[in-house]
Scaffold this motif. Structure first.
Motif, PDB file in Angstrom:
ATOM      1  N   VAL A 147       9.567   4.560   4.487  1.00 23.02           N
ATOM      2  CA  VAL A 147      10.595   5.940   4.409  1.00 23.02           C
ATOM      3  C   VAL A 147      10.490   6.739   5.680  1.00 23.02           C
ATOM      4  CG1 VAL A 147      10.925   8.006   3.022  1.00 23.02           C
ATOM      5  CG2 VAL A 147      10.282   5.869   1.899  1.00 23.02           C
ATOM      6  N   VAL A 148       9.440   6.779   6.255  1.00 25.09           N
ATOM      7  CA  VAL A 148       9.517   7.621   7.496  1.00 25.09           C
ATOM      8  C   VAL A 148      10.311   6.829   8.681  1.00 25.09           C
ATOM      9  CG1 VAL A 148       8.006   8.392   9.502  1.00 25.09           C
ATOM     10  CG2 VAL A 148       7.151   8.822   7.087  1.00 25.09           C
ATOM     11  N   LYS A 149      10.187   5.570   8.807  1.00 24.94           N
ATOM     12  CA  LYS A 149      11.064   4.746   9.778  1.00 24.94           C
ATOM     13  C   LYS A 149      12.588   4.699   9.245  1.00 24.94           C
ATOM     14  CE  LYS A 149       7.559   3.514  12.395  1.00 24.94           C
ATOM     15  NZ  LYS A 149       7.396   3.925  13.669  1.00 24.94           N
ATOM     16  N   ALA A 150      12.783   4.687   7.801  1.00 31.81           N
ATOM     17  CA  ALA A 150      14.322   4.621   7.571  1.00 31.81           C
ATOM     18  C   ALA A 150      15.124   5.746   7.391  1.00 31.81           C
ATOM     19  CB  ALA A 150      14.202   4.120   6.085  1.00 31.81           C
TER      20      ALA A 150
ATOM     21  N   SER B  47       1.037  -1.325   0.173  1.00 34.82           N
ATOM     22  CA  SER B  47       0.018  -0.019  -0.194  1.00 34.82           C
ATOM     23  C   SER B  47       0.805   1.181  -0.048  1.00 34.82           C
ATOM     24  CB  SER B  47      -0.923   0.102   1.376  1.00 34.82           C
ATOM     25  OG  SER B  47      -0.229   0.192   2.348  1.00 34.82           O
ATOM     26  N   VAL B  48       0.138   2.461  -0.380  1.00 38.45           N
ATOM     27  CA  VAL B  48       0.914   3.782  -0.395  1.00 38.45           C
ATOM     28  C   VAL B  48       1.540   3.826   0.915  1.00 38.45           C
ATOM     29  CG1 VAL B  48       0.927   6.217  -1.012  1.00 38.45           C
ATOM     30  CG2 VAL B  48      -0.035   4.421  -2.709  1.00 38.45           C
ATOM     31  N   ARG B  49       0.583   3.810   1.839  1.00 40.53           N
ATOM     32  CA  ARG B  49       0.581   4.114   3.335  1.00 40.53           C
ATOM     33  C   ARG B  49       1.766   3.191   3.624  1.00 40.53           C
ATOM     34  NH1 ARG B  49      -0.313   2.402   8.142  1.00 40.53           N
ATOM     35  NH2 ARG B  49      -0.882   3.966   9.961  1.00 40.53           N
TER      36      ARG B  49
ATOM     37  N   LEU C 170       6.412  15.871   1.851  1.00 39.21           N
ATOM     38  CA  LEU C 170       7.082  15.460   0.374  1.00 39.21           C
ATOM     39  C   LEU C 170       6.035  14.645  -0.404  1.00 39.21           C
ATOM     40  CD1 LEU C 170      10.886  15.121   1.053  1.00 39.21           C
ATOM     41  CD2 LEU C 170       9.580  17.118   0.487  1.00 39.21           C
ATOM     42  N   TRP C 171       5.107  13.745   0.123  1.00 41.06           N
ATOM     43  CA  TRP C 171       4.618  12.601  -0.511  1.00 41.06           C
ATOM     44  C   TRP C 171       3.203  12.910   0.061  1.00 41.06           C
ATOM     45  CZ3 TRP C 171       5.961   6.703  -0.978  1.00 41.06           C
ATOM     46  CH2 TRP C 171       5.175   6.375  -1.820  1.00 41.06           C
TER      47      TRP C 171
END
Length: 358
Positions: A65-68, A57-59, A193-194
């Motif tokens: 990305v947020v966690k990385a 899923s997009v979420r 950003l997304w």
């Protein structure tokens, strides 16, 4: 009688340097399969919920990305130090100080912000993390104290300081005594950003850190000094390299990047200073650094894998009722198998009886 033995290689295998992380991941997945089976869960379904479902899923991709993002920022700084034999284990505390100082600026200028506030918070977060890292640097160079112990112990001091602040000076006066600050104003929040996800400007900071880390190590004389000091300290001394300067550089740089990561958490997905900022990013970043072979690009890939373990653990808890500790178990197994597999870099496996010596 046949048996398995380890035989020293003539020189370290460059191929195994890159193969052993893949082997460690494979062994972790196999052990996870056995673990889920022993716990009474369908292992195929559990592994799917853990590693595949979050990516559908997009979420889920956005959360990856947020966690990385904080993992990359912390791990790039740690890797530079590790290359120079500077063992900073305090990224968790430095991240916390970055959140305290960066978030403190957002609260100090509450209602008076402007375009300048976010850059000021980034600088404040970097300074907070660097100052916290300066303590073990000073203690190592002045008293020969181990930066492993001092940086590790400062993690707990940072958490206690954070706990004091959210129960005292930082506490929201309208928050019904909950241990958290007021929500940051728009000028103090990192832009998204997304659309449709929580991916924020901090993701670009992480990419800049990867590019900057690579340039520092591969294209600068300081990077060359770092590598020489890490590989052959005696040769570095004969060459006249200033090892004290490298210790300061490694710890201050890693502290600054961890501080920016902490600022990014409170100004990004959290949006305020709370008693719980990090689920252990600073500690996990150590695994990320070694899994990525202390190379910035490898760290980026390793951070995505470890971020998947965070969101996959949450998904598995919801979908199958797996315990929360399963995330830590997977991360621990990955580190264990990575360290165990690394023996293959300098040794090869041989089968059969050892030849008798006449």
């Amino acid at each position: 009688m046949s048996f398995i033995r380890l035989e020293p290689r003539g020189q370290a295998s460059k191929t195994m340097v890159y193969v052993t992380p893949l082997l460690a991941v494979a062994l972790t997945l196999l052990s996870g399969f056995i673990l889920f089976l022993a716990m009474g869960f369908d292992p195929v379904r559990a592994l799917h919920a853990f590693f595949i479902a979050p990516l559908t899923s997009v979420r889920g991709l956005g959360e990856l990305v947020v966690k990385a993002t904080p993992l990359v920022l912390c791990a790039v700084g740690l890797a530079i130090g590790f290359r120079a034999n500077v063992w900073n284990i305090g990224a968790e505390g430095q991240l916390t100080l970055g959140a305290i100082t960066g978030g403190g600026l957002a609260l100090a200028f509450y209602g008076e912000g402007g375009w300048w506030l976010l850059p000021l918070m980034v600088i404040g977060g970097a300074v907070g993390g660097a100052v916290w890292a300066a303590v073990p640097a000073f203690l190592r160079l002045r008293f020969n104290a181990s930066e492993i112990l001092t940086s590790l112990m400062l993690n707990y001091v940072a958490l206690l300081l954070l706990n004091y602040l959210v129960h005292g000076p930082y506490r929201d006066p309208d928050g019904f005594a909950f241990p958290e600050s007021r929500l940051f104003e728009a000028d103090a929040v990192l832009p998204i950003l997304w659309t449709g996800t929580r991916v924020h400007l901090g993701a670009l900071f992480a990419l800049f850190a990867v590019a900057g880390g690579w340039l520092l190590i591969a294209r600068t004389f300081i990077g060359f000094q770092i590598k020489v000091i890490g590989l052959t300290p005696a040769a570095a001394g004969y060459a006249g390299f200033d090892q004290k300067r490298i210790v300061w550089l490694a710890l201050l740089l890693s502290g600054a990047l961890a501080g920016i990561a902490g600022m990014g958490e409170v100004a990004g997905p959290i949006g305020q200073v709370t008693a719980s900022i990090s689920p252990g990013y600073g500690y996990t970043a150590i695994i990320v650094a070694f899994l990525g072979r202390l190379h910035p690009v490898g760290i980026l890939l390793a951070a995505l894998l470890m971020a998947l373990s965070f969101i996959g653990g949450e998904a598995a808890q919801i979908a199958m009722g797996l315990p929360k500790a399963i995330t830590g178990v997977f991360q621990g197994m990955l580190l264990f198998f990575l360290l165990a597999s690394d023996v293959l870099i300098r040794y090869r496996v041989r089968f059969g009886a050892r030849r008798a010596v006449a």
